[in-house]
Design a protein around this motif. Sequence first.
Motif, mmCIF file in Angstrom:
data_model
loop_
_atom_site.group_PDB
_atom_site.id
_atom_site.type_symbol
_atom_site.label_atom_id
_atom_site.label_comp_id
_atom_site.label_asym_id
_atom_site.label_seq_id
_atom_site.Cartn_x
_atom_site.Cartn_y
_atom_site.Cartn_z
ATOM 1 N N PHE A 159 0.724 -1.241 -0.091
ATOM 2 C CA PHE A 159 -0.018 -0.095 0.038
ATOM 3 C C PHE A 159 0.925 1.074 0.051
ATOM 4 O O PHE A 159 0.644 2.413 -1.115
ATOM 5 C CB PHE A 159 -0.865 -0.052 1.372
ATOM 6 N N TYR A 160 1.808 1.327 0.840
ATOM 7 C CA TYR A 160 2.650 2.631 0.800
ATOM 8 C C TYR A 160 3.617 2.767 -0.362
ATOM 9 O O TYR A 160 3.890 3.847 -0.703
ATOM 10 C CB TYR A 160 3.527 2.652 2.317
ATOM 11 N N ASP A 161 3.958 1.409 -0.691
ATOM 12 C CA ASP A 161 4.774 1.547 -2.085
ATOM 13 C C ASP A 161 3.724 2.523 -3.107
ATOM 14 O O ASP A 161 4.240 3.553 -3.811
ATOM 15 C CB ASP A 161 5.062 0.149 -2.741
ATOM 16 N N ASN A 162 2.502 1.999 -3.174
ATOM 17 C CA ASN A 162 1.445 2.569 -4.380
ATOM 18 C C ASN A 162 1.462 4.039 -3.756
ATOM 19 O O ASN A 162 1.295 4.961 -4.791
ATOM 20 C CB ASN A 162 0.190 1.806 -3.990
ATOM 21 N N LEU A 163 1.274 4.383 -2.517
ATOM 22 C CA LEU A 163 1.020 5.870 -2.225
ATOM 23 C C LEU A 163 2.146 6.686 -2.345
ATOM 24 O O LEU A 163 1.868 7.761 -3.048
ATOM 25 C CB LEU A 163 0.741 5.809 -0.949
ATOM 26 N N PHE A 164 3.374 6.155 -2.245
ATOM 27 C CA PHE A 164 4.605 6.946 -2.286
ATOM 28 C C PHE A 164 4.723 7.169 -3.788
ATOM 29 O O PHE A 164 5.131 8.207 -4.473
ATOM 30 C CB PHE A 164 5.892 6.353 -1.867
ATOM 31 N N ASP A 165 4.419 6.027 -4.655
ATOM 32 C CA ASP A 165 4.672 6.130 -6.144
ATOM 33 C C ASP A 165 3.970 7.297 -6.696
ATOM 34 O O ASP A 165 4.103 7.931 -7.473
ATOM 35 C CB ASP A 165 4.468 4.785 -6.784
ATOM 36 N N GLU A 166 2.601 7.173 -6.374
ATOM 37 C CA GLU A 166 1.634 8.153 -6.690
ATOM 38 C C GLU A 166 2.103 9.641 -6.320
ATOM 39 O O GLU A 166 1.956 10.528 -7.315
ATOM 40 C CB GLU A 166 0.216 7.945 -5.886
ATOM 41 N N LEU A 167 2.581 9.837 -5.313
ATOM 42 C CA LEU A 167 3.142 11.150 -4.680
ATOM 43 C C LEU A 167 4.378 11.566 -5.824
ATOM 44 O O LEU A 167 4.302 12.595 -6.403
ATOM 45 C CB LEU A 167 3.505 11.061 -3.556
ATOM 46 N N LEU A 168 5.241 10.677 -5.931
ATOM 47 C CA LEU A 168 6.348 10.824 -6.604
ATOM 48 C C LEU A 168 6.012 11.251 -8.178
ATOM 49 O O LEU A 168 6.727 11.851 -8.718
ATOM 50 C CB LEU A 168 7.456 9.820 -6.349
#
Length: 476
Positions: free
Chosen positions: A111-120
């Motif tokens: 989940f946090y991989d996806n969230l951070f990727d989305e932000l980046l």
Amino acid sequence: MNRSRSAFPKDFLWGGAIAANQAEGAWDADGKGPSIADVCRGGIISGVADERVEPGKYYPSHEAIDFYHRYQEDVAMFAEMGFTLFRTSINWSRIFPKGDESEPNEAGLAFYDNLFDELLKYGIQPMVTISHYETPLHLATEYGGWENRKLIGFFSRFCETIFKRYKDKVKYWMTFNEINNMHKIPFAAGACRIDEGPDKVRRIYQASHNMFVANAKAVKLGKEIMPDNQVGCMLSLSAFYPNTCHPDDVFEAYEFRRRSLFYSDVMLRGHYPAYMNRVFEEFDVHLNTEPGDKELIRDHTCAFLAFSYYMSSTHKAGMPIQGTTGGVRGIDNPYLEKSSYGWAIDPKGLRYVCNELYDRYEKPLFIVENGFGDVDVIAEDGKIHDAYRIDYVRRHLIEISEALEDGCEVLGYAYWGPIDIVSAGTGEMRKRYGFIYVDKDNEGNGTLKRMRKDSFDWYKEVIASNGESLFTGGRY
Ligand code: P53
């Protein structure tokens, strides 16, 4: 001196901050275990904390604003405002559902991989609070929270896991949210149930010591695993004033302020300050320490000081410190107006605190919480005209610019609750901070639909102009 131009450096980070438990919801999705926040009714700070999740009761964190499923839409709106920084916490019990497992939960990490990727994807830097009032419940019920040294090991494993996983995505990390709130809210801040009693203060300092060791270990691990990144500490540091120039008021206010600064003193300077000897004597505190603690704390100090700033409080000698939601409040300051939640609005206090902290530590500062929480009304035209929020933020940002002119090094500003979230103090949705409105009420009713408030466009303009519009007036 009146300035007509802003002093924000080109690389100043602009954005917003939330905590996982106040936004994500999905409290038991994809293998997540319950956290201490998930058993709180009426807010993690002043609400009732049950021993376990009781069927049929309403817990605001269980759904919150469903950020877990809607983060793409929300991040797109943060990007529209031009954010370059977004602070959130990693919900510990998504990664280690009970806290004491040896292997992490892959679905939580994903989940946090996806969230951070989305932000980046939008050029927004994620900034992580490792522990934000959401310790796995099992660590509270079975171990007694941070009073137990075993938590140092569990926390270190958590840190090692997330540092290794996200080292290329997250540059700025903070260990414990508002660690100096251990005194006021030991359950939220340290997962310990410490009631009033003769040994209350002793127990709180013991738990704090364990957290200092954990903090130092996190800094050490950070340096080993991700040498280009930084691990900082985070305190609640709204301003604190003496009520009058009576020396008793002045000195007692100074002493109380030091009870907070004690936390940053240890984590930034690397040792227990001399003034604590007397405090420990007064409260009969004899810390249980282990060989090596002192050296760890000395050798692994934090890279920056992040803090929350909402208001100022005044203190009169002899008065007990009022522990209410929103922190210490003392007595009314006749020179300041208050929000409807009783928080004194004090923009200049923020300049004062930046200077106070930079003088003391000469380490970079990060303002990772500041904001205006109040009731918003949907007007006849269907919109929210939150001029009061714009006014609050504008005045605080101008004072940050002043602090920069004063020579303080401030790396960034993360507005608290850029999208409406559950209040930590009261568990309400009605106390709103957002530039983005979320359709949900205190009882959990609503469509969860998002809507831009007036402040949305205003903040967008501030960021686009790198603070210039604060001084030129902009469109507002
Ligand atoms: P709510 C006290 C003083 C300063 C900050 O608070 C505080 C508190 C506790 O209320 O907490 C921080 O939601 C905290 C956030 C919280 C925010 O302030 O009560 O880090 O989790 O939401 C605002 O209005």
